[in-house]
Motif scaffolding. Structure first.
Motif, short mmCIF file in Angstrom:
data_model
loop_
_atom_site.label_atom_id
_atom_site.label_comp_id
_atom_site.label_asym_id
_atom_site.label_seq_id
_atom_site.Cartn_x
_atom_site.Cartn_y
_atom_site.Cartn_z
N LEU A 12 -2.88 2.41 -0.26
CA LEU A 12 -3.06 0.96 -0.03
C LEU A 12 -4.51 0.63 0.25
N GLY A 13 -5.41 1.18 -0.59
CA GLY A 13 -6.83 0.90 -0.44
C GLY A 13 -7.19 -0.35 -1.25
N ARG A 14 -8.41 -0.37 -1.81
CA ARG A 14 -8.90 -1.55 -2.53
C ARG A 14 -7.95 -1.98 -3.63
N ALA A 39 3.27 3.88 0.98
CA ALA A 39 2.91 5.20 1.52
C ALA A 39 1.40 5.35 1.51
N ASP A 40 0.87 5.81 2.63
CA ASP A 40 -0.57 6.05 2.72
C ASP A 40 -0.81 7.08 3.81
N ILE A 41 -1.71 8.00 3.55
CA ILE A 41 -2.04 9.01 4.55
C ILE A 41 -2.61 8.34 5.81
N ASP A 42 -3.23 7.18 5.61
CA ASP A 42 -3.73 6.38 6.72
C ASP A 42 -2.79 5.18 6.87
N GLU A 44 -2.55 2.90 8.84
CA GLU A 44 -3.16 1.63 9.20
C GLU A 44 -3.39 0.75 7.96
N HIS A 45 -3.71 1.39 6.82
CA HIS A 45 -3.92 0.63 5.58
C HIS A 45 -2.62 -0.06 5.16
N ALA A 46 -1.51 0.67 5.28
CA ALA A 46 -0.21 0.10 4.89
C ALA A 46 0.21 -0.99 5.89
N VAL A 78 -1.90 4.88 -6.44
CA VAL A 78 -3.25 4.29 -6.39
C VAL A 78 -4.09 5.05 -5.37
N THR A 79 -3.91 6.35 -5.34
CA THR A 79 -4.68 7.20 -4.43
C THR A 79 -6.00 7.58 -5.11
N PRO A 80 -6.93 8.23 -4.39
CA PRO A 80 -8.19 8.60 -5.03
C PRO A 80 -7.97 9.47 -6.27
N1 LIG Z 1 -8.15 -0.28 -12.86
C1 LIG Z 1 -9.19 -0.67 -12.13
O1 LIG Z 1 -9.88 -1.62 -12.48
C2 LIG Z 1 -9.51 0.06 -10.85
C3 LIG Z 1 -10.33 -0.54 -9.89
C4 LIG Z 1 -10.59 0.18 -8.71
C5 LIG Z 1 -10.06 1.43 -8.51
N2 LIG Z 1 -9.27 1.98 -9.49
C6 LIG Z 1 -8.70 3.34 -9.31
O2 LIG Z 1 -7.78 3.29 -8.22
C7 LIG Z 1 -7.83 4.51 -7.49
C8 LIG Z 1 -8.04 4.17 -6.01
O3 LIG Z 1 -9.30 3.56 -5.87
P1 LIG Z 1 -9.61 2.61 -4.62
O4 LIG Z 1 -10.93 2.03 -4.87
O5 LIG Z 1 -8.45 1.70 -4.33
O6 LIG Z 1 -9.72 3.72 -3.46
P2 LIG Z 1 -9.57 3.52 -1.89
O7 LIG Z 1 -10.26 4.67 -1.27
O8 LIG Z 1 -9.94 2.14 -1.50
O9 LIG Z 1 -7.98 3.68 -1.64
C9 LIG Z 1 -7.30 4.90 -1.71
C10 LIG Z 1 -6.12 4.85 -0.74
O10 LIG Z 1 -5.36 6.06 -0.87
C11 LIG Z 1 -5.09 6.56 0.44
N3 LIG Z 1 -4.92 8.02 0.35
C12 LIG Z 1 -5.88 8.97 0.25
N4 LIG Z 1 -5.33 10.21 0.18
C13 LIG Z 1 -3.98 10.01 0.24
C14 LIG Z 1 -2.87 10.91 0.22
N5 LIG Z 1 -3.04 12.22 0.13
N6 LIG Z 1 -1.63 10.37 0.31
C15 LIG Z 1 -1.45 9.02 0.42
N7 LIG Z 1 -2.47 8.14 0.43
C16 LIG Z 1 -3.71 8.62 0.36
C17 LIG Z 1 -6.29 6.15 1.28
O11 LIG Z 1 -5.99 6.17 2.67
C18 LIG Z 1 -6.54 4.75 0.74
O12 LIG Z 1 -5.79 3.77 1.40
C19 LIG Z 1 -8.97 5.35 -8.10
O13 LIG Z 1 -8.41 6.33 -8.91
C20 LIG Z 1 -9.76 4.36 -8.93
O14 LIG Z 1 -10.32 4.95 -10.11
C21 LIG Z 1 -8.98 1.33 -10.63
#
Ligand SMILES: NC(=O)c1ccc[n+]([C@@H]2O[C@H](COP(=O)([O-])OP(=O)(O)OC[C@H]3O[C@@H](n4cnc5c(N)ncnc54)[C@H](O)[C@@H]3O)[C@@H](O)[C@H]2O)c1
Length: 357
Positions: A12-14, A39-42, A44-46, A78-80
């Motif tokens: 639940l990041g960006r 679901a999120d490892i953190d 707080e994000h969720a 939508v994880t890293p």
């Molecule tokens: N399609 C698009 O235009 C677009 C735009 C931005 C990002 N993305 C992609 O989305 C993905 C995420 O990017 P973001 O910018 O949202 O990253 P982010 O770091 O903002 O969010 C990632 C989230 O995943 C959580 N997370 C990390 N490890 C985890 C685990 N093991 N289990 C559960 N949750 C976990 C983090 O706590 C965080 O909330 C990347 O792969 C990026 O390439 C795509």
């Protein structure tokens, strides 16, 4: 399936918060789905997301707990990028169909291995999130192109430039594999062709110094040859400080189509087609209103919000009907093969020629 599709959003990041919001809205407005879990490892994000929409969607701190709870039918991951393969494989093995954010895994080698695994065991389990294919301005341009509005196409220029560096802590395998993967897929989708040769150029010229995210380049070009009758030029960067620049220009033998033009109006995207020099009126001119969410969101959401939502609606429809996905892991591998070819032939100052002074 007549019941709403129960969807879990993992990460639940960006970007994940945007997908979760769209699941919530589609659930409310179409009853085709339900936001069943976050679901999120953190956690707080969720929790922050739940607070923002005034709901108490069940939360899970790990994918294992999510699977055990048995509360969902499908998953949006939508994880890293470094976690994509592991998380998608885990959810697919548990029997879910998955919408996975781009890129597939982040490297060509892992893409190929993962795609081979999927082809063997789960060929229809994964939809890859290339939202440009669901973007109305680009779809309109493709229609114009296919209707022959500008004759035979011989060149496409596609630019994607962020106004800021990647955030601190963001992990990227390189600006081309992370960012230009969108442009490459767009060009393969627009033309229905795969290039035969590729070359990349890049520089670390400005914004790399403003973030802890260490990428190979903050400004790069990818040049693609499709036989000897079509070329494509991709420009990506994280230095366009005036705002997000997303522009595509399609050059044909009798005219040109221009999608988007940076002018500080993020919610108004113009598609224009022009005939040969001297023709007084544009062949086509259409303005698309992008969705204003009414609060500051990442700039890619300003431009592609509706496309992300349409992509999700397509995922839901395929899950409900059992249809194959329109974009799959194979599209992810294909785009990464193009980028990897370009990276094998990267040109920097060392390969350039000195200018006589
Ligand atoms: N399609 C698009 O235009 C677009 C735009 C931005 C990002 N993305 C992609 O989305 C993905 C995420 O990017 P973001 O910018 O949202 O990253 P982010 O770091 O903002 O969010 C990632 C989230 O995943 C959580 N997370 C990390 N490890 C985890 C685990 N093991 N289990 C559960 N949750 C976990 C983090 O706590 C965080 O909330 C990347 O792969 C990026 O390439 C795509």
């Amino acid at each position: 399936m007549s019941e709403p599709l129960k969807i879990a959003v993992v990460g639940l990041g960006r970007m994940g918060a945007v997908h979760a919001l769209h699941v919530h809205e589609l659930a409310r407005d179409t009853q085709t789905c339900e936001l069943a879990a976050l679901a999120d490892i953190d956690l707080e994000h969720a929790r922050r997301f739940n607070a923002a929409i005034g709901r108490s969607v069940p939360l899970f701190a790990s994918l294992e707990d999510l699977v055990k709870a048995g509360v969902c039918d499908a998953v949006v991951i939508v994880t890293p990028t470094e976690n994509h393969r592991e998380h998608a494989a885990q959810m697919i093995a548990a029997g879910f169909r998955v919408l996975l954010e781009k890129p597939l895994t982040g490297t060509l080698e892992a893409d190929r291995e993962f795609a081979a695994e999927l082809d063997r065991g789960h060929p229809h389990a994964l939809m890859l999130a290339f939202q440009r294919r669901f973007d109305e301005p680009l779809r309109y341009a493709r229609q114009l192109m296919e209707a022959g509005a500008i004759g035979r196409v011989f060149k496409i220029y596609s630019a994607l430039e962020d106004s800021n560096p990647a955030p601190n802590g963001y992990k990227s395998g390189g600006i081309l594999s992370d960012m230009s993967v969108h442009n490459v897929d767009e060009i393969l989708w627009l033309t229905g062709r795969t290039p035969s040769r590729a070359l990349a150029l890049g520089a670390r010229i400005y914004s790399h110094a403003l973030t802890t995210c260490q990428e190979d380049f903050d400004d790069a070009l990818l040049y693609l040859w499709f036989g000897n009758d079509l070329v494509a030029q991709i420009q990506v960067g994280r230095n366009h400080v005036s705002g997000y620049r997303v522009e595509t220009v399609i050059f044909g033998e009798t005219g040109q189509i221009h999608v988007g033009h940076f002018d500080q109006k993020p919610f108004e995207i113009v598609v224009e087609a022009y005939g040969r020099r001297g023709s007084a009126k544009p062949l086509a001119h259409k303005t698309f209103a992008m969705r204003d969410y009414g609060r500051p969101l990442p700039e890619f959401v300003d431009r592609f919000g509706a496309a992300y939502k349409a992509e999700l609606a397509a995922f839901i429809e395929c899950c409900r009907t059992g249809a194959p996905f329109p974009v799959t892991h194979r599209d992810g591998v294909r785009a990464q093969e193009v980028i990897a070819a370009g990276m094998q032939a990267t040109v920097g100052p060392e390969q350039s020629a000195p200018v006589a002074t």
